[in-house]
Scaffold this motif. Sequence first.
Motif, mmCIF file in Angstrom:
data_model
loop_
_atom_site.group_PDB
_atom_site.id
_atom_site.type_symbol
_atom_site.label_atom_id
_atom_site.label_comp_id
_atom_site.label_asym_id
_atom_site.label_seq_id
_atom_site.Cartn_x
_atom_site.Cartn_y
_atom_site.Cartn_z
ATOM 1 N N ASP A 1 0.810 -1.217 0.000
ATOM 2 C CA ASP A 1 0.000 0.000 0.000
ATOM 3 C C ASP A 1 0.847 1.273 0.000
ATOM 4 O O ASP A 1 0.487 2.280 0.610
ATOM 5 C CB ASP A 1 -0.938 0.021 1.212
ATOM 6 C CG ASP A 1 -1.998 -1.061 1.103
ATOM 7 O OD1 ASP A 1 -2.342 -1.420 -0.045
ATOM 8 O OD2 ASP A 1 -2.442 -1.555 2.148
ATOM 9 N N GLN A 2 1.982 1.229 -0.687
ATOM 10 C CA GLN A 2 2.818 2.416 -0.848
ATOM 11 C C GLN A 2 3.219 2.516 -2.316
ATOM 12 O O GLN A 2 3.765 1.567 -2.883
ATOM 13 C CB GLN A 2 4.070 2.333 0.031
ATOM 14 C CG GLN A 2 4.992 3.543 -0.127
ATOM 15 C CD GLN A 2 6.328 3.346 0.572
ATOM 16 O OE1 GLN A 2 6.638 2.255 1.039
ATOM 17 N NE2 GLN A 2 7.121 4.412 0.647
ATOM 18 N N GLU A 3 2.912 3.666 -2.918
ATOM 19 C CA GLU A 3 3.263 3.844 -4.332
ATOM 20 C C GLU A 3 4.745 4.177 -4.451
ATOM 21 O O GLU A 3 5.215 5.183 -3.905
ATOM 22 C CB GLU A 3 2.423 4.945 -4.973
ATOM 23 C CG GLU A 3 2.654 5.023 -6.484
ATOM 24 C CD GLU A 3 1.701 5.976 -7.188
ATOM 25 O OE1 GLU A 3 0.856 5.490 -7.964
ATOM 26 O OE2 GLU A 3 1.812 7.187 -6.933
ATOM 27 N N ARG B 1 1.920 -0.220 -6.836
ATOM 28 C CA ARG B 1 1.769 -0.644 -5.441
ATOM 29 C C ARG B 1 1.794 -2.167 -5.368
ATOM 30 O O ARG B 1 1.366 -2.852 -6.299
ATOM 31 C CB ARG B 1 0.436 -0.140 -4.862
ATOM 32 C CG ARG B 1 0.301 1.368 -4.786
ATOM 33 C CD ARG B 1 -1.092 1.764 -4.330
ATOM 34 N NE ARG B 1 -1.253 3.209 -4.256
ATOM 35 C CZ ARG B 1 -1.016 3.934 -3.162
ATOM 36 N NH1 ARG B 1 -0.613 3.311 -2.040
ATOM 37 N NH2 ARG B 1 -1.189 5.232 -3.166
ATOM 38 N N ALA B 2 2.294 -2.666 -4.249
ATOM 39 C CA ALA B 2 2.306 -4.104 -4.012
ATOM 40 C C ALA B 2 1.017 -4.505 -3.304
ATOM 41 O O ALA B 2 0.640 -3.912 -2.291
ATOM 42 C CB ALA B 2 3.516 -4.489 -3.171
ATOM 43 N N GLU B 3 0.336 -5.495 -3.851
ATOM 44 C CA GLU B 3 -0.869 -6.011 -3.204
ATOM 45 C C GLU B 3 -0.482 -6.806 -1.965
ATOM 46 O O GLU B 3 0.584 -7.428 -1.918
ATOM 47 C CB GLU B 3 -1.637 -6.905 -4.173
ATOM 48 C CG GLU B 3 -2.240 -6.181 -5.364
ATOM 49 C CD GLU B 3 -2.985 -7.134 -6.276
ATOM 50 O OE1 GLU B 3 -2.609 -8.334 -6.278
ATOM 51 O OE2 GLU B 3 -3.925 -6.700 -6.965
ATOM 52 N N PHE C 1 2.970 -7.070 -7.694
ATOM 53 C CA PHE C 1 3.154 -5.623 -7.777
ATOM 54 C C PHE C 1 2.301 -5.137 -8.945
ATOM 55 O O PHE C 1 2.490 -5.542 -10.088
ATOM 56 C CB PHE C 1 4.633 -5.297 -8.006
ATOM 57 C CG PHE C 1 4.954 -3.832 -7.978
ATOM 58 C CD1 PHE C 1 5.209 -3.180 -6.780
ATOM 59 C CD2 PHE C 1 5.007 -3.095 -9.159
ATOM 60 C CE1 PHE C 1 5.519 -1.831 -6.752
ATOM 61 C CE2 PHE C 1 5.311 -1.749 -9.137
ATOM 62 C CZ PHE C 1 5.562 -1.105 -7.930
ATOM 63 N N VAL C 2 1.338 -4.278 -8.663
ATOM 64 C CA VAL C 2 0.415 -3.790 -9.687
ATOM 65 C C VAL C 2 1.010 -2.533 -10.317
ATOM 66 O O VAL C 2 1.195 -1.511 -9.650
ATOM 67 C CB VAL C 2 -0.965 -3.484 -9.093
ATOM 68 C CG1 VAL C 2 -1.912 -2.996 -10.183
ATOM 69 C CG2 VAL C 2 -1.524 -4.716 -8.410
ATOM 70 N N VAL C 3 1.312 -2.598 -11.577
ATOM 71 C CA VAL C 3 2.004 -1.520 -12.287
ATOM 72 C C VAL C 3 0.985 -0.534 -12.856
ATOM 73 O O VAL C 3 0.068 -0.915 -13.592
ATOM 74 C CB VAL C 3 2.877 -2.084 -13.427
ATOM 75 C CG1 VAL C 3 3.563 -0.952 -14.183
ATOM 76 C CG2 VAL C 3 3.903 -3.063 -12.875
#
Length: 466
Positions: A98-100, A177-179, A184-186
């Motif tokens: 939950d950190q971009e 962000r990492a789920e 990791f959702v790009v």
Amino acid sequence: MGTLDLERPTPSTGQKYDELLSMPGDMMCAEAAAIPRATCEYTPRGQGFLLGKQRSFDRQYAHLYFSRLLKLRQVVQQQVQAAWPGTPVVKILSVGEDQEVAVIGTLYKDMKLKPSILDEYAKQPGFKQALGGTGFCSDDDSLVLEDEGARMSMRSECAELQPDSVVTGVVLAVRGRAEPGGDFVVSGVLWAGLPEQPQRPLPQEDAYVALVSGLQLANSKADMMQVQLLVDFLTGNLGAAPQQQLAAKVVQLVIAGGSLGQLEALAAANPYSRQQTTDMEPVRDMDLVMTELAAALPVDIMPGPDDPANVSLPQQPLHQCLFPGAAPYSSFRRVTNPHAFELDGCLLLGTSGQNIDDMAKYTRGRSRLDLLACCLQWRHLCPTAPDTLTCFPFGADDPFVLQQCPHIMLAANQPEFDTRLLEGPGGASVRLVCVPSFITTGTLVLVNLRTLQCQPLIFQSNYTSS
């Protein structure tokens, strides 16, 4: 852009070809000599592709990936700072949930259909030919990012970063962000981008570099009359005054691989058999062609697929013993693949096509010309090496990383001719050219060094009925 068909004239279109051949040689040479050939300064720029005599194969390929990431990390980080100000750049091990953040690393494409043990059988000519046009993409492919410390799986929401459109070995930056406990959702991606392009002085008059590939003189389908038409045009002994004037403006010929092809009959022959002399005829023919060309204009010959050279990139120059007639000419240069040089400050960079052929197997929806443009955007000439494209195990350096942006970039031995003028930042302009195989298309490509305009010339040897 126009296409000029040079074929045997019929009585209704001009002088018969047989009459042209019956013209005394001194008369043809006198006509060609009446038009002086244009010249320009030639500067080799591909010294990094020469391996030298001391070649060590005791290194692991991991060093090559590390060198590539090290050379391109700073470039990509500058892109991140300009495009994503305020976004922290972290290592994979420091990615929190939950950190971009932005992460820089080397792309790996996990493919279910990628061949492995099949590579051993690909050395057989029949199997290699069957496998050559195969694509290995599937709907189950996934993307992984790797840096010096770890790997992480990615799920991309960007159209630019989808499994079908990229290949293994590309250095890039991703933002996202990492789920929790997942991928990791790009949400954003940045490439290295085009390198800086040197200033190109504009010539006062038109001058051309001629590009050809895939003569395949050892192939049973090779048409020697078609090859001779090509030679006659370049030496100024074919066509009327306009064609001869055009030929006189060709300042450099690049034969980009595939000149000889596979000598299968020679490989299977008994070394003590007299048949070996017949099997060597394509080598003799190649030397005769190169000798005639080198006597008229500067010629660079690159090794390519199936030529008698090392398979791994960078391919080293063809041995001079293959050219007893052409080698003594100072205008004849045996060069590497890839090959880079300057003509009056115009930088040319090209390959014999193995890099684009390999990338085409692992992507979908991209043309060969698109893949050539991707090499510039990714700032790497052979991104799939060494994963699926064999190359020398370089240690401290990766010579395929592009340090300068060329003005002309080519990939040879392609299925068809294609070209595009790619515009980059800072006014950069790159002429991209896919040079087709001559044996199947009869095509010679001319690129104007003054305007960067490109045109194919098609040679046909068949008689046409009037």
